[in-house]
Design a protein around this motif. Sequence first.
Motif, short mmCIF file in Angstrom:
data_model
loop_
_atom_site.label_atom_id
_atom_site.label_comp_id
_atom_site.label_asym_id
_atom_site.label_seq_id
_atom_site.Cartn_x
_atom_site.Cartn_y
_atom_site.Cartn_z
N VAL A 40 91.62 76.58 34.05
CA VAL A 40 92.56 76.04 33.05
C VAL A 40 93.87 76.81 33.13
O VAL A 40 94.96 76.21 33.07
CB VAL A 40 91.96 76.08 31.63
CG1 VAL A 40 92.98 75.63 30.61
CG2 VAL A 40 90.72 75.19 31.56
N LEU A 41 93.81 78.12 33.26
CA LEU A 41 95.04 78.91 33.37
C LEU A 41 95.83 78.55 34.63
O LEU A 41 97.05 78.49 34.60
CB LEU A 41 94.71 80.40 33.40
CG LEU A 41 94.29 81.02 32.09
CD1 LEU A 41 93.80 82.45 32.31
CD2 LEU A 41 95.44 81.01 31.09
N LYS A 42 95.13 78.31 35.72
CA LYS A 42 95.80 78.04 36.98
C LYS A 42 96.37 76.62 37.05
O LYS A 42 97.49 76.42 37.50
CB LYS A 42 94.84 78.25 38.15
CG LYS A 42 95.50 78.05 39.49
CD LYS A 42 94.61 78.46 40.62
CE LYS A 42 95.35 78.30 41.94
NZ LYS A 42 94.54 78.74 43.07
N GLY A 44 96.24 74.13 34.38
CA GLY A 44 96.51 73.44 33.12
C GLY A 44 97.99 73.31 32.80
O GLY A 44 98.83 74.08 33.28
N ARG A 45 98.27 72.35 31.99
CA ARG A 45 99.61 72.13 31.46
C ARG A 45 99.89 73.20 30.41
O ARG A 45 99.01 73.56 29.64
CB ARG A 45 99.64 70.74 30.81
CG ARG A 45 100.91 70.33 30.17
CD ARG A 45 100.81 68.96 29.50
NE ARG A 45 99.75 68.11 30.07
CZ ARG A 45 99.38 66.97 29.55
NH1 ARG A 45 99.93 66.51 28.44
NH2 ARG A 45 98.42 66.25 30.11
N VAL A 46 101.10 73.70 30.36
CA VAL A 46 101.48 74.72 29.39
C VAL A 46 102.31 74.06 28.30
O VAL A 46 103.30 73.39 28.59
CB VAL A 46 102.28 75.86 30.05
CG1 VAL A 46 102.69 76.90 29.02
CG2 VAL A 46 101.49 76.49 31.17
N TYR A 48 104.10 74.93 24.53
CA TYR A 48 104.47 75.91 23.51
C TYR A 48 104.51 75.19 22.17
O TYR A 48 105.29 74.26 21.99
CB TYR A 48 105.84 76.50 23.81
CG TYR A 48 105.87 77.22 25.14
CD1 TYR A 48 105.44 78.53 25.24
CD2 TYR A 48 106.33 76.59 26.30
CE1 TYR A 48 105.45 79.20 26.46
CE2 TYR A 48 106.34 77.25 27.51
CZ TYR A 48 105.91 78.56 27.58
OH TYR A 48 105.92 79.22 28.78
N TYR A 55 97.18 76.12 26.96
CA TYR A 55 96.91 75.72 28.34
C TYR A 55 95.89 74.60 28.24
O TYR A 55 94.81 74.79 27.68
CB TYR A 55 96.33 76.89 29.15
CG TYR A 55 97.31 78.00 29.41
CD1 TYR A 55 98.06 78.03 30.57
CD2 TYR A 55 97.50 79.01 28.48
CE1 TYR A 55 98.96 79.06 30.82
CE2 TYR A 55 98.40 80.04 28.71
CZ TYR A 55 99.13 80.06 29.88
OH TYR A 55 100.02 81.07 30.11
N GLU A 61 96.19 65.88 34.62
CA GLU A 61 95.98 67.00 35.53
C GLU A 61 94.77 66.74 36.44
O GLU A 61 94.83 67.02 37.64
CB GLU A 61 95.78 68.31 34.77
CG GLU A 61 97.04 68.85 34.12
CD GLU A 61 97.45 68.12 32.84
OE1 GLU A 61 98.64 68.17 32.51
OE2 GLU A 61 96.58 67.51 32.18
N GLN A 79 91.03 73.34 26.07
CA GLN A 79 92.30 73.86 25.57
C GLN A 79 92.15 75.34 25.27
O GLN A 79 91.22 75.75 24.58
CB GLN A 79 92.74 73.11 24.31
CG GLN A 79 92.98 71.64 24.55
CD GLN A 79 93.53 70.93 23.33
OE1 GLN A 79 94.02 71.54 22.40
NE2 GLN A 79 93.46 69.61 23.35
N THR A 82 96.68 80.86 23.45
CA THR A 82 97.00 82.25 23.70
C THR A 82 98.26 82.63 22.94
O THR A 82 99.07 81.78 22.61
CB THR A 82 97.25 82.52 25.20
OG1 THR A 82 98.44 81.86 25.61
CG2 THR A 82 96.09 82.06 26.06
#
Length: 105
Positions: A40-42, A44-46, A48, A55, A61, A79, A82
């Motif tokens: 997910v970190l690599k 995934g969509r970010v 804010y 993420y 995706e 999801q 962070t």
Amino acid sequence: MQALTKAQLSHIENHKLYKTTHALTRMAQRGFNDQQIALVLKYGRVIYAKGVVFYVVGRKEVAFFAKKGIDLRDVEAIQLLTKSNGVLITVYRSHDLKKIKKTTF
């Protein structure tokens, strides 16, 4: 699901994602493992929003990376929330992205 190589997993883990006790508890309760979090970190969509960083691996995706030979179906709808400093607050599975209200930093 395509397994990450040790080098890929090490690269992702070098981002020093600190997991809170709450996040570790939720991961255990919901059956998520470190490899899924790394995917997910690599990939995934970010987003804010709400003072945190989401993420998210959604349908878009999964479809996009499937064309590149990367199978993300196992992590679809996961999801991660962070803090901006890289602390994992919680993790859950939800297809509903409409509840995430985007903001700018």
